[in-house]
Design an enzyme around this catalytic site. Structure first.
Site, PDB file in Angstrom:
ATOM      1  N   HIS A  21     -34.219  -3.037  10.189  1.00  0.00           N
ATOM      2  CA  HIS A  21     -33.909  -4.235  10.979  1.00  0.00           C
ATOM      3  C   HIS A  21     -32.651  -4.019  11.821  1.00  0.00           C
ATOM      4  O   HIS A  21     -31.864  -3.116  11.551  1.00  0.00           O
ATOM      5  CB  HIS A  21     -33.708  -5.456  10.083  1.00  0.00           C
ATOM      6  CG  HIS A  21     -34.990  -6.025   9.561  1.00  0.00           C
ATOM      7  ND1 HIS A  21     -35.585  -5.547   8.417  1.00  0.00           N
ATOM      8  CD2 HIS A  21     -35.801  -7.010  10.030  1.00  0.00           C
ATOM      9  CE1 HIS A  21     -36.701  -6.229   8.202  1.00  0.00           C
ATOM     10  NE2 HIS A  21     -36.858  -7.117   9.167  1.00  0.00           N
ATOM     11  N   LYS A  72     -28.681  -8.396  10.994  1.00  0.00           N
ATOM     12  CA  LYS A  72     -29.330  -9.032   9.835  1.00  0.00           C
ATOM     13  C   LYS A  72     -28.349  -9.129   8.672  1.00  0.00           C
ATOM     14  O   LYS A  72     -27.662  -8.161   8.350  1.00  0.00           O
ATOM     15  CB  LYS A  72     -30.584  -8.244   9.431  1.00  0.00           C
ATOM     16  CG  LYS A  72     -31.375  -8.918   8.305  1.00  0.00           C
ATOM     17  CD  LYS A  72     -32.788  -8.399   8.193  1.00  0.00           C
ATOM     18  CE  LYS A  72     -33.542  -8.970   7.010  1.00  0.00           C
ATOM     19  NZ  LYS A  72     -33.663 -10.443   7.070  1.00  0.00           N
TER      20      LYS A  72
HETATM   21  N1  LIG Z   1     -40.022 -15.728   8.136  1.00  0.00           N
HETATM   22  C1  LIG Z   1     -39.967 -15.016   9.263  1.00  0.00           C
HETATM   23  O1  LIG Z   1     -41.001 -14.726   9.899  1.00  0.00           O
HETATM   24  C2  LIG Z   1     -38.634 -14.588   9.780  1.00  0.00           C
HETATM   25  C3  LIG Z   1     -37.515 -14.863   9.068  1.00  0.00           C
HETATM   26  N2  LIG Z   1     -36.282 -14.585   9.547  1.00  0.00           N
HETATM   27  C4  LIG Z   1     -35.159 -15.044   8.766  1.00  0.00           C
HETATM   28  O2  LIG Z   1     -34.653 -16.211   9.400  1.00  0.00           O
HETATM   29  C5  LIG Z   1     -33.249 -16.314   9.167  1.00  0.00           C
HETATM   30  C6  LIG Z   1     -32.523 -16.470  10.497  1.00  0.00           C
HETATM   31  O3  LIG Z   1     -32.679 -15.315  11.267  1.00  0.00           O
HETATM   32  P1  LIG Z   1     -32.025 -15.205  12.727  1.00  0.00           P
HETATM   33  O4  LIG Z   1     -32.523 -16.311  13.592  1.00  0.00           O
HETATM   34  O5  LIG Z   1     -32.188 -13.807  13.144  1.00  0.00           O
HETATM   35  O6  LIG Z   1     -30.484 -15.465  12.344  1.00  0.00           O
HETATM   36  P2  LIG Z   1     -29.303 -16.029  13.272  1.00  0.00           P
HETATM   37  O7  LIG Z   1     -28.036 -15.670  12.561  1.00  0.00           O
HETATM   38  O8  LIG Z   1     -29.498 -15.586  14.681  1.00  0.00           O
HETATM   39  O9  LIG Z   1     -29.530 -17.621  13.240  1.00  0.00           O
HETATM   40  C7  LIG Z   1     -29.201 -18.462  12.163  1.00  0.00           C
HETATM   41  C8  LIG Z   1     -28.458 -19.654  12.733  1.00  0.00           C
HETATM   42  O10 LIG Z   1     -28.341 -20.660  11.723  1.00  0.00           O
HETATM   43  C9  LIG Z   1     -27.001 -21.153  11.817  1.00  0.00           C
HETATM   44  N3  LIG Z   1     -26.644 -21.933  10.631  1.00  0.00           N
HETATM   45  C10 LIG Z   1     -25.796 -21.598   9.617  1.00  0.00           C
HETATM   46  N4  LIG Z   1     -25.729 -22.607   8.720  1.00  0.00           N
HETATM   47  C11 LIG Z   1     -26.533 -23.600   9.191  1.00  0.00           C
HETATM   48  C12 LIG Z   1     -26.891 -24.893   8.713  1.00  0.00           C
HETATM   49  N5  LIG Z   1     -26.378 -25.389   7.559  1.00  0.00           N
HETATM   50  N6  LIG Z   1     -27.780 -25.636   9.412  1.00  0.00           N
HETATM   51  C13 LIG Z   1     -28.268 -25.178  10.587  1.00  0.00           C
HETATM   52  N7  LIG Z   1     -27.961 -23.954  11.103  1.00  0.00           N
HETATM   53  C14 LIG Z   1     -27.117 -23.168  10.393  1.00  0.00           C
HETATM   54  C15 LIG Z   1     -26.211 -19.903  12.071  1.00  0.00           C
HETATM   55  O11 LIG Z   1     -24.863 -20.155  12.465  1.00  0.00           O
HETATM   56  P3  LIG Z   1     -23.731 -19.076  11.987  1.00  0.00           P
HETATM   57  O12 LIG Z   1     -24.136 -17.765  12.613  1.00  0.00           O
HETATM   58  O13 LIG Z   1     -22.458 -19.606  12.539  1.00  0.00           O
HETATM   59  O14 LIG Z   1     -23.786 -19.019  10.490  1.00  0.00           O
HETATM   60  C16 LIG Z   1     -27.035 -19.298  13.194  1.00  0.00           C
HETATM   61  O15 LIG Z   1     -26.763 -19.891  14.437  1.00  0.00           O
HETATM   62  C17 LIG Z   1     -32.868 -15.071   8.374  1.00  0.00           C
HETATM   63  O16 LIG Z   1     -32.851 -15.389   6.999  1.00  0.00           O
HETATM   64  C18 LIG Z   1     -34.003 -14.096   8.667  1.00  0.00           C
HETATM   65  O17 LIG Z   1     -34.192 -13.139   7.678  1.00  0.00           O
HETATM   66  C19 LIG Z   1     -36.121 -13.993  10.757  1.00  0.00           C
HETATM   67  C20 LIG Z   1     -37.192 -13.660  11.517  1.00  0.00           C
HETATM   68  C21 LIG Z   1     -38.561 -13.925  11.086  1.00  0.00           C
HETATM   69  O1  LIG Z   2     -33.872 -11.094   9.875  1.00  0.00           O
HETATM   70  C1  LIG Z   2     -34.863 -10.736  10.536  1.00  0.00           C
HETATM   71  O2  LIG Z   2     -34.782 -10.411  11.730  1.00  0.00           O
HETATM   72  C2  LIG Z   2     -36.180 -10.738   9.873  1.00  0.00           C
HETATM   73  N1  LIG Z   2     -36.248 -11.222   8.672  1.00  0.00           N
HETATM   74  C3  LIG Z   2     -37.422 -11.394   7.899  1.00  0.00           C
HETATM   75  C4  LIG Z   2     -37.302 -10.684   6.558  1.00  0.00           C
HETATM   76  O3  LIG Z   2     -36.206 -10.645   5.988  1.00  0.00           O
HETATM   77  O4  LIG Z   2     -38.315 -10.207   6.034  1.00  0.00           O
HETATM   78  C5  LIG Z   2     -38.688 -11.127   8.651  1.00  0.00           C
HETATM   79  C6  LIG Z   2     -38.599 -10.136   9.762  1.00  0.00           C
HETATM   80  O5  LIG Z   2     -38.765  -8.853   9.260  1.00  0.00           O
HETATM   81  C7  LIG Z   2     -37.365 -10.269  10.619  1.00  0.00           C
END
Ligand SMILES: NC(=O)C1=CN([C@@H]2O[C@H](COP(=O)(O)OP(=O)(O)OC[C@H]3O[C@@H](n4cnc5c(N)ncnc54)[C@H](OP(=O)(O)O)[C@@H]3O)[C@@H](O)[C@H]2O)C=CC1
Ligand SMILES: O=C(O)C1=N[C@H](C(=O)O)C[C@H](O)C1
Length: 259
Positions: free
Chosen positions: A152, A156
């Site tokens: 990743h 991450k």
């Molecule tokens: N299930 C799936 O298909 C996928 C899952 N994911 C997962 O999704 C999550 C987010 O990924 P990603 O978008 O890349 O991460 P990012 O860090 O880009 O986005 C997360 C956001 O949430 C904010 N945040 C923190 N606390 C809160 C809160 N209490 N309420 C609302 N927002 C909050 C963060 O702010 P700050 O940075 O200031 O903390 C940040 O802006 C990860 O756990 C990732 O593994 C990602 C891609 C696909």
């Molecule tokens: O953080 C990410 O970017 C992603 N998180 C998910 C995971 O932890 O499996 C899904 C995807 O691979 C992208």
């Protein structure tokens, strides 16, 4: 119209979910929550123009959450709190956040006794088929050594990925309980274990390979995502599906996709 609130609105996934919601005729962007970019227009953040929906600070969610479905892509501890609030308000959930501890998973199960929720560490159709392929491979290769490598982007926060953790669980459900080893160093002869290794760098969207290794051969099953739209598209399918479900509890993408 299904009224959608997005938690993590300023993040990589949150912005893309907002774009997908705004561009979908069946969905309305009701609210956007984050701890950064507060007060900014959510549509402008997502690059789709003004929506009139401003980002609300997450600390106000308890008071202000008002939607049919809350989509959460935040952090593990933030998601647990957001799920608590949504379940108390009867707002359905689509949760993509990963990195939960066992204790947090138990809390989520408890909260989701009150509300229907799709919770999946990966919303892409391909990864959900990949998990099915692992089940089949594990049933034929149950005595082979299993190793999982995930790659990743450098931003991450959690490791190993939720997708890799679930891959190990799927395989264990077929071949039986195994210790999961997330690093090796020094003297460490291999036993009946599953190795799970996280590689981090650059802008890699998400790649997972499972190795089934025998004597003189190995099978590798790989999924590669090169666009987050693969995840966002699945999450939008989950939003539409959960909106029609009234029985509380945790569902997976296999339920949404009928796999
Ligand atoms: N299930 C799936 O298909 C996928 C899952 N994911 C997962 O999704 C999550 C987010 O990924 P990603 O978008 O890349 O991460 P990012 O860090 O880009 O986005 C997360 C956001 O949430 C904010 N945040 C923190 N606390 C809160 C809160 N209490 N309420 C609302 N927002 C909050 C963060 O702010 P700050 O940075 O200031 O903390 C940040 O802006 C990860 O756990 C990732 O593994 C990602 C891609 C696909
Ligand atoms: O953080 C990410 O970017 C992603 N998180 C998910 C995971 O932890 O499996 C899904 C995807 O691979 C992208």
């Amino acid at each position: 119209m299904i009224r959608v609130a997005v938690a993590g609105a300023a993040g990589r996934m949150g912005r893309l979910i907002i774009k997908n919601v705004v561009e979908d005729k069946e969905l309305e962007l009701a609210q956007a929550f984050d701890v950064r970019e507060v007060g900014k227009d959510a549509g402008e953040l997502a690059g789709v123009g003004k929506t009139g929906v401003s980002v609300i600070h997450a600390s106000e969610m308890e008071e202000k959450l008002d939607a049919d479905v809350l989509v959460d892509f935040t952090t593990a501890s933030a998601a647990v709190e957001n799920i608590r609030i949504a379940s108390q308000k009867g707002v359905k959930l689509v949760v993509g956040t990963t990195g939960f501890t066992e204790e947090q998973k138990k809390q989520i199960e408890e909260y989701c006794k009150a509300v229907p929720a799709v919770v999946s560490p990966n919303f892409s159709v391909g990864v959900n088929v990949f998990w099915k392929l692992l089940e089949a491979a594990a049933s034929y290769l149950s005595n082979y050594d299993v190793e999982i490598v995930e790659i990743h982007h450098r931003f991450k926060r959690d490791a190993p990925s939720g997708t890799a953790v679930k891959a190990a669980e799927v395989i264990k459900s077929v071949i039986g309980e195994r210790e999961v080893v997330t690093g090796r160093s020094g003297e460490c002869p291999r036993s009946d274990e599953i190795g799970v290794f996280a590689v981090r760098g650059g802008d890699v969207v998400g790649e997972h390979t499972v190795f089934f290794i025998g004597m003189g051969e190995r099978v590798e099953i790989t999924h590669r995502a090169w666009s987050r739209q693969a995840f966002a598209g699945g999450a939008i399918k989950a939003v539409k599906w959960i909106a029609g479900i009234n029985k509380p509890g945790i569902y997976g993408m296999a339920d949404v996709l009928g796999l």
